[in-house]
Design a protein around this motif. Structure first.
Motif, PDB file in Angstrom:
ATOM      1  N   SER A 169      -3.560 -62.525  -7.985  1.00  0.00           N
ATOM      2  CA  SER A 169      -3.061 -62.761  -9.334  1.00  0.00           C
ATOM      3  C   SER A 169      -2.636 -61.417  -9.916  1.00  0.00           C
ATOM      4  O   SER A 169      -3.366 -60.434  -9.810  1.00  0.00           O
ATOM      5  CB  SER A 169      -4.160 -63.379 -10.199  1.00  0.00           C
ATOM      6  OG  SER A 169      -3.780 -63.384 -11.558  1.00  0.00           O
ATOM      7  N   SER A 171      -2.009 -60.714 -13.090  1.00  0.00           N
ATOM      8  CA  SER A 171      -2.207 -60.663 -14.543  1.00  0.00           C
ATOM      9  C   SER A 171      -3.252 -59.645 -14.975  1.00  0.00           C
ATOM     10  O   SER A 171      -3.285 -59.231 -16.131  1.00  0.00           O
ATOM     11  CB  SER A 171      -2.606 -62.043 -15.061  1.00  0.00           C
ATOM     12  OG  SER A 171      -3.821 -62.472 -14.455  1.00  0.00           O
ATOM     13  N   HIS A 172      -4.106 -59.212 -14.049  1.00  0.00           N
ATOM     14  CA  HIS A 172      -5.203 -58.307 -14.406  1.00  0.00           C
ATOM     15  C   HIS A 172      -4.920 -56.900 -13.896  1.00  0.00           C
ATOM     16  O   HIS A 172      -4.564 -56.716 -12.741  1.00  0.00           O
ATOM     17  CB  HIS A 172      -6.523 -58.809 -13.811  1.00  0.00           C
ATOM     18  CG  HIS A 172      -7.742 -58.196 -14.422  1.00  0.00           C
ATOM     19  ND1 HIS A 172      -8.170 -56.918 -14.122  1.00  0.00           N
ATOM     20  CD2 HIS A 172      -8.618 -58.672 -15.333  1.00  0.00           C
ATOM     21  CE1 HIS A 172      -9.261 -56.645 -14.815  1.00  0.00           C
ATOM     22  NE2 HIS A 172      -9.561 -57.695 -15.547  1.00  0.00           N
TER      23      HIS A 172
END
Length: 212
Positions: A169, A171-172
């Motif tokens: 992911s 997003s982090h």
């Protein structure tokens, strides 16, 4: 990749030329921020980092200006495709749960040649936010090589690519904290000394987590 470490023909021709371009792209894609590059010493040294994700090795290679040689568990070299690429990426296998004299000798040789050897003292991935008890290996290498050990704390990879997940992911953010190098060859060259050195190195890694 660095010319002071031995590279295969495949690595020299197909991998090394792309590293200067790929590293900044990787850092941008995965939102990697690096702190403490000014702490890196010259010559060969040991990088000792916490380990919580399969993403940790490429993150470290993107963060460090020069190529890192990783000590990786032997099982990874049996994975299709990845196993064939690992030797060309500078990784060397180690047998877990037993003394691997051949890997030890190769690791010491590489350090004395000026390579930067990366090892995960915990030996395997820890759960998010946790640390595991360090193995003797990092302490043994630190004492026998008499090379400086650079502690590193990686934050965020266990969110980007946690255990059991196949796709990351984006997003982090990921943070890499590089501490000041220390030597441990003042300790006794025996199992007790190796254990003490490993514990001290792990404590330096933990201290960096407080800066995050």
């Amino acid at each position: 990749m660095s010319a002071d470490c031995p590279l295969s023909l495949f690595a020299r021709v197909f991998l090394a030329p792309f590293c200067p371009a790929v590293k900044p792209l990787f850092r941008k894609l995965f939102k990697v921020k690096v702190h403490g590059l000014e702490n890196l010493p010259e010559g060969g040294y040991i990088v000792a980092s916490n380990h919580r994700s399969h993403l940790d090795p490429p993150v470290l290679n993107s963060a460090f200006p020069k190529h890192l040689t990783f000590i990786a568990k032997e099982e990874l070299f049996k994975v299709p495709v990845l196993g064939a690429l690992l030797p060309h990426m500078g990784a060397i296998p180690i047998k877990r749960g037993a003394g691997d004299i051949e890997t030890l000798e190769l690791s010491l040789e590489l350090l004395h040649r000026g390579c930067r050897l990366c090892i995960f003292p915990e030996g395997t991935r820890a759960n998010p936010g946790e640390f595991l008890k360090p193995k003797l290996g990092v302490g043994l290498l630190a004492i026998k090589s008499a090379k400086p050990v650079v502690p590193v704390y990686i934050e965020g990879t266990d969110y980007v690519l946690p255990r059991g997940k196949k796709l990351p992911s984006l997003s982090h953010p990921i943070r890499v904290y590089i501490g000041k190098p220390k030597r441990y060859d003042f300790l006794e060259d025996n199992p007790k000394g190796y254990r003490t050195a490993s514990n001290l190195i792990m404590e330096e890694i933990k201290k960096l987590s407080f800066k995050s």
